[in-house]
Motif scaffolding. Structure first.
Motif, PDB file in Angstrom:
ATOM      1  N   VAL A 117       0.838  -1.194   0.000  1.00 13.30           N
ATOM      2  CA  VAL A 117       0.000   0.000   0.000  1.00 13.30           C
ATOM      3  C   VAL A 117       0.877   1.249   0.000  1.00 13.30           C
ATOM      4  CG1 VAL A 117      -1.913  -1.120   1.190  1.00 13.30           C
ATOM      5  CG2 VAL A 117      -0.147   0.046   2.532  1.00 13.30           C
ATOM      6  N   LYS A 118       0.288   2.358  -0.461  1.00 16.76           N
ATOM      7  CA  LYS A 118       0.958   3.642  -0.359  1.00 16.76           C
ATOM      8  C   LYS A 118       0.832   4.161   1.067  1.00 16.76           C
ATOM      9  CE  LYS A 118       0.112   3.427  -5.010  1.00 16.76           C
ATOM     10  NZ  LYS A 118      -0.965   2.813  -5.794  1.00 16.76           N
ATOM     11  N   MET A 119       1.542   5.222   1.364  1.00 18.79           N
ATOM     12  CA  MET A 119       1.681   5.657   2.750  1.00 18.79           C
ATOM     13  C   MET A 119       1.365   7.140   2.883  1.00 18.79           C
ATOM     14  SD  MET A 119       5.351   3.736   3.215  1.00 18.79           S
ATOM     15  CE  MET A 119       5.612   2.203   2.305  1.00 18.79           C
ATOM     16  N   THR A 120       0.615   7.483   3.917  1.00 21.94           N
ATOM     17  CA  THR A 120       0.327   8.886   4.169  1.00 21.94           C
ATOM     18  C   THR A 120       0.578   9.225   5.633  1.00 21.94           C
ATOM     19  OG1 THR A 120      -1.317  10.669   3.914  1.00 21.94           O
ATOM     20  CG2 THR A 120      -2.177   8.440   4.390  1.00 21.94           C
ATOM     21  N   PRO A 121       1.834   9.537   5.967  1.00 32.15           N
ATOM     22  CA  PRO A 121       2.172   9.892   7.344  1.00 32.15           C
ATOM     23  C   PRO A 121       1.731  11.324   7.651  1.00 32.15           C
ATOM     24  CG  PRO A 121       4.087  10.176   5.948  1.00 32.15           C
ATOM     25  CD  PRO A 121       3.001   9.607   5.067  1.00 32.15           C
ATOM     26  N   GLU A 122       1.214  11.520   8.839  1.00 35.24           N
ATOM     27  CA  GLU A 122       0.862  12.885   9.277  1.00 35.24           C
ATOM     28  C   GLU A 122       1.799  13.304  10.401  1.00 35.24           C
ATOM     29  OE1 GLU A 122      -2.477  15.400  11.727  1.00 35.24           O
ATOM     30  OE2 GLU A 122      -3.149  13.568  10.701  1.00 35.24           O
ATOM     31  N   LEU A 123       2.544  14.377  10.199  1.00 30.00           N
ATOM     32  CA  LEU A 123       3.411  14.910  11.241  1.00 30.00           C
ATOM     33  C   LEU A 123       2.534  15.639  12.253  1.00 30.00           C
ATOM     34  CD1 LEU A 123       6.576  15.059  11.695  1.00 30.00           C
ATOM     35  CD2 LEU A 123       6.342  17.454  11.046  1.00 30.00           C
ATOM     36  N   LYS A 124       2.394  15.058  13.439  1.00 27.73           N
ATOM     37  CA  LYS A 124       1.503  15.617  14.448  1.00 27.73           C
ATOM     38  C   LYS A 124       2.167  16.782  15.179  1.00 27.73           C
ATOM     39  CE  LYS A 124      -1.914  14.270  14.959  1.00 27.73           C
ATOM     40  NZ  LYS A 124      -3.197  14.390  14.225  1.00 27.73           N
ATOM     41  N   GLY A 125       1.341  17.729  15.594  1.00 31.97           N
ATOM     42  CA  GLY A 125       1.842  18.812  16.412  1.00 31.97           C
ATOM     43  C   GLY A 125       2.354  18.288  17.743  1.00 31.97           C
ATOM     44  N   ALA A 126       3.440  18.867  18.216  1.00 37.48           N
ATOM     45  CA  ALA A 126       4.036  18.416  19.477  1.00 37.48           C
ATOM     46  C   ALA A 126       3.266  18.979  20.665  1.00 37.48           C
ATOM     47  CB  ALA A 126       5.496  18.848  19.555  1.00 37.48           C
ATOM     48  N   ALA A 127       3.061  18.127  21.671  1.00 32.16           N
ATOM     49  CA  ALA A 127       2.449  18.588  22.920  1.00 32.16           C
ATOM     50  C   ALA A 127       3.486  19.241  23.823  1.00 32.16           C
ATOM     51  CB  ALA A 127       1.788  17.411  23.646  1.00 32.16           C
ATOM     52  N   VAL A 128       4.746  18.880  23.604  1.00 31.58           N
ATOM     53  CA  VAL A 128       5.842  19.464  24.384  1.00 31.58           C
ATOM     54  C   VAL A 128       6.314  20.735  23.704  1.00 31.58           C
ATOM     55  CG1 VAL A 128       6.588  17.234  25.269  1.00 31.58           C
ATOM     56  CG2 VAL A 128       7.570  18.096  23.133  1.00 31.58           C
ATOM     57  N   GLU A 129       7.033  21.554  24.459  1.00 26.06           N
ATOM     58  CA  GLU A 129       7.587  22.774  23.878  1.00 26.06           C
ATOM     59  C   GLU A 129       8.693  22.418  22.894  1.00 26.06           C
ATOM     60  OE1 GLU A 129       9.746  26.963  25.312  1.00 26.06           O
ATOM     61  OE2 GLU A 129       8.906  25.559  26.791  1.00 26.06           O
ATOM     62  N   MET A 130       8.656  23.061  21.746  1.00 23.29           N
ATOM     63  CA  MET A 130       9.705  22.857  20.751  1.00 23.29           C
ATOM     64  C   MET A 130      10.600  24.093  20.711  1.00 23.29           C
ATOM     65  SD  MET A 130       9.190  19.790  19.504  1.00 23.29           S
ATOM     66  CE  MET A 130       9.821  19.555  17.840  1.00 23.29           C
ATOM     67  N   PRO A 131      11.916  23.955  20.543  1.00 21.75           N
ATOM     68  CA  PRO A 131      12.644  22.704  20.371  1.00 21.75           C
ATOM     69  C   PRO A 131      12.584  21.825  21.628  1.00 21.75           C
ATOM     70  CG  PRO A 131      13.993  24.594  19.732  1.00 21.75           C
ATOM     71  CD  PRO A 131      12.799  25.134  20.429  1.00 21.75           C
ATOM     72  N   PHE A 132      12.386  20.539  21.430  1.00 24.99           N
ATOM     73  CA  PHE A 132      12.299  19.578  22.522  1.00 24.99           C
ATOM     74  C   PHE A 132      13.667  19.455  23.194  1.00 24.99           C
ATOM     75  CE2 PHE A 132      12.233  14.881  23.696  1.00 24.99           C
ATOM     76  CZ  PHE A 132      11.453  15.065  24.837  1.00 24.99           C
ATOM     77  N   GLU A 133      13.673  19.607  24.500  1.00 26.09           N
ATOM     78  CA  GLU A 133      14.898  19.555  25.291  1.00 26.09           C
ATOM     79  C   GLU A 133      15.959  20.511  24.757  1.00 26.09           C
ATOM     80  OE1 GLU A 133      15.827  15.360  25.258  1.00 26.09           O
ATOM     81  OE2 GLU A 133      14.571  14.995  27.030  1.00 26.09           O
ATOM     82  N   GLY A 134      15.482  21.574  24.114  1.00 29.02           N
ATOM     83  CA  GLY A 134      16.368  22.658  23.705  1.00 29.02           C
ATOM     84  C   GLY A 134      17.035  22.530  22.360  1.00 29.02           C
ATOM     85  N   ASP A 135      17.088  21.315  21.775  1.00 26.84           N
ATOM     86  CA  ASP A 135      17.863  21.180  20.536  1.00 26.84           C
ATOM     87  C   ASP A 135      17.198  20.314  19.458  1.00 26.84           C
ATOM     88  OD1 ASP A 135      18.139  18.772  21.821  1.00 26.84           O
ATOM     89  OD2 ASP A 135      20.306  18.637  21.582  1.00 26.84           O
ATOM     90  N   TYR A 136      15.964  19.885  19.678  1.00 24.95           N
ATOM     91  CA  TYR A 136      15.253  19.090  18.671  1.00 24.95           C
ATOM     92  C   TYR A 136      14.137  19.973  18.120  1.00 24.95           C
ATOM     93  CZ  TYR A 136      12.665  15.048  16.704  1.00 24.95           C
ATOM     94  OH  TYR A 136      12.016  14.146  15.886  1.00 24.95           O
ATOM     95  N   SER A 137      14.407  20.572  16.959  1.00 28.87           N
ATOM     96  CA  SER A 137      13.513  21.587  16.422  1.00 28.87           C
ATOM     97  C   SER A 137      12.385  20.973  15.594  1.00 28.87           C
ATOM     98  CB  SER A 137      14.302  22.551  15.538  1.00 28.87           C
ATOM     99  OG  SER A 137      14.707  21.900  14.332  1.00 28.87           O
ATOM    100  N   GLN A 138      11.410  21.811  15.239  1.00 33.66           N
ATOM    101  CA  GLN A 138      10.321  21.365  14.367  1.00 33.66           C
ATOM    102  C   GLN A 138      10.868  20.902  13.024  1.00 33.66           C
ATOM    103  OE1 GLN A 138       7.182  21.046  15.305  1.00 33.66           O
ATOM    104  NE2 GLN A 138       6.377  20.365  13.340  1.00 33.66           N
TER     105      GLN A 138
END
Length: 419
Positions: free
Chosen positions: A223-244
């Protein structure tokens, strides 16, 4: 009545489906026998029940005439979180069920864990309602808001996020039907709150999946694939260095590393900036990027008044957006007792945007008007058979290229009957 073949013929000419139909999975599928088995759709009784429930009409006659034919997989049919009308969403069992019912495209909603691994979950903060985490004490205590058993309502504020646990801990959980009774006094009462129109028959052993595991499964199923990038519930950047942008890129990297043809991936986001990022940085994937339109939540937005839309359909097209995906109700309205395309739908088509919509079969019984997903046509929605009435307008008159459904067999039947 126009034939769906015209819509599908036009659809096949579009860049999106031309790229997706080229047999790219032949090289990546690991089990040709499984692919062949899945390509022959197994619909079960529900589409026939819906047809029988329809009021007499030429559409009912046309659909009834197909009851004895066989059905094949269709790209019009998109498994929304798999097949969550009966199977726990975003589990292996739900995905396999969707493929068996003829979904040509299946969705993994993507979010991340504490150790920044991507997993399939509708929300970063729904483990308390979609898994058994609260029944696993050592993991429940890691929740952002753990149950307060000293309270009369211990689950009122409970919240368990994927970012509270590691990938290994996440994969140790079991998926269940999405439900939770915040007023419950006991854990059993909290967890046993599935909506009456769903079922817990298949909820005992829901197998959770990482994003990469879902890709491997979808390749196997063909099958083909349709991933949805969900909004983060945590503050971004996560832990200061993992950005959107890191997050958006990581999702695409999984497909690249696993050798998936970009033409077989429809990456989605409600965040327009994510789609623009893919267009700029991963154009082969961005070309099929899907902008999920939730502007109905913006004060002053009126789907029937283009002056309230920002950006406009033309501005979206100028940005490079090719596919827009609003909920069902934004594409239709009621006129003289009939379902007709909305101003929004017409404007999207006039701007050259392709349209995908969500989510059919998510409203439960339609005898009460259909609720949120049918809100623009509540007054003329009276029975479950209206599912096919709406679907017919969406395909024939609006011209959608895909329909997310909680029970993909319904869309598969329509597509196969009308080809």
């Amino acid at each position: 009545m126009k034939k769906l073949t015209k819509s599908l013929h036009a659809l096949a000419g579009m860049t999106l489906l031309a790229g997706m139909a080229g047999g790219a999975f032949a090289a990546t599928a690991t089990d040709a026998g499984a692919k062949a088995e899945m390509a022959a759709a197994q619909l079960g009784p529900r589409p026939f029940y819906l047809i029988d429930a329809m009021q007499d009409s030429p559409l009912k006659e046309r659909l009834s005439a197909c009851k004895d034919q066989s059905f094949s997989r269709s790209d019009l049919s998109i498994g929304h979180r798999g097949a969550p009308l009966q199977f726990p969403e975003h589990t292996r069992e739900s995905y396999v069920a969707a493929a068996r019912m003829g979904a040509g495209v299946v969705e993994c909603d993507v979010t991340f864990t504490k150790d920044r691994e991507l997993v399939c979950r509708h929300s970063q903060s729904d483990l308390h309602t979609t898994t058994n985490i609260l029944a696993v004490p050592e993991l429940a205590e890691k929740c952002t808001v753990a149950p307060d058993y000293s309270s009369d309502t211990p689950f009122k504020d409970v919240e368990c996020r994927t970012s509270d646990v590691t990938l290994d801990e996440f994969l140790s959980l079991k998926g269940k039907m999405d439900a939770g009774n915040k007023e419950a006094k006991t854990l059993e009462e909290y967890m046993n709150s599935t909506a009456a129109y769903r079922t817990d028959l298949y909820a005992a052993n829901g197998t959770l999946m990482s994003h990469r595991q879902s890709i491997a499964l979808f390749q196997q199923l063909g099958v083909k694939m349709t991933p949805e990038l969900k909004g983060a519930a945590v503050e971004m950047p996560f832990e200061g260095d993992y950005s959107q942008h890191d997050y958006a890129q990581q999702m695409i990297n999984d497909y690249k590393e696993l050798g998936v043809d970009p033409a077989n991936v429809l990456a989605q986001s409600f965040n327009l900036e994510d789609v623009k990022y893919w267009l700029a940085n991963e154009p082969a994937f961005g070309a099929q990027g899907v902008y999920l339109d939730d502007r109905y939540d913006i004060e002053g937005f009126d789907y029937s008044n283009p002056a309230t839309w920002s950006p406009s359909m033309g501005e979206l097209q100028a940005m490079g957006v090719k596919i827009i995906a609003p909920p069902l109700w934004m594409l239709v309205t009621a006129e003289n007792g009939k379902i007709v395309p909305s101003v929004y739908a017409t404007a999207a088509k006039d701007a050259g945007l392709d349209i995908i919509t969500w989510s059919l079969e998510r409203s439960g019984p339609l005898n009460g008007g259909g609720g949120w997903y049918y809100q623009s046509i509540n007054d003329i929605t009276s029975n479950d058979g209206n599912t096919f009435d709406l679907l017919d307008v969406l395909v024939q008159d609006v011209g959608v290229i895909g329909v997310f459904s909680d029970w993909p067999a319904t869309v598969t039947y329509y597509a196969g009957c009308s080809s």
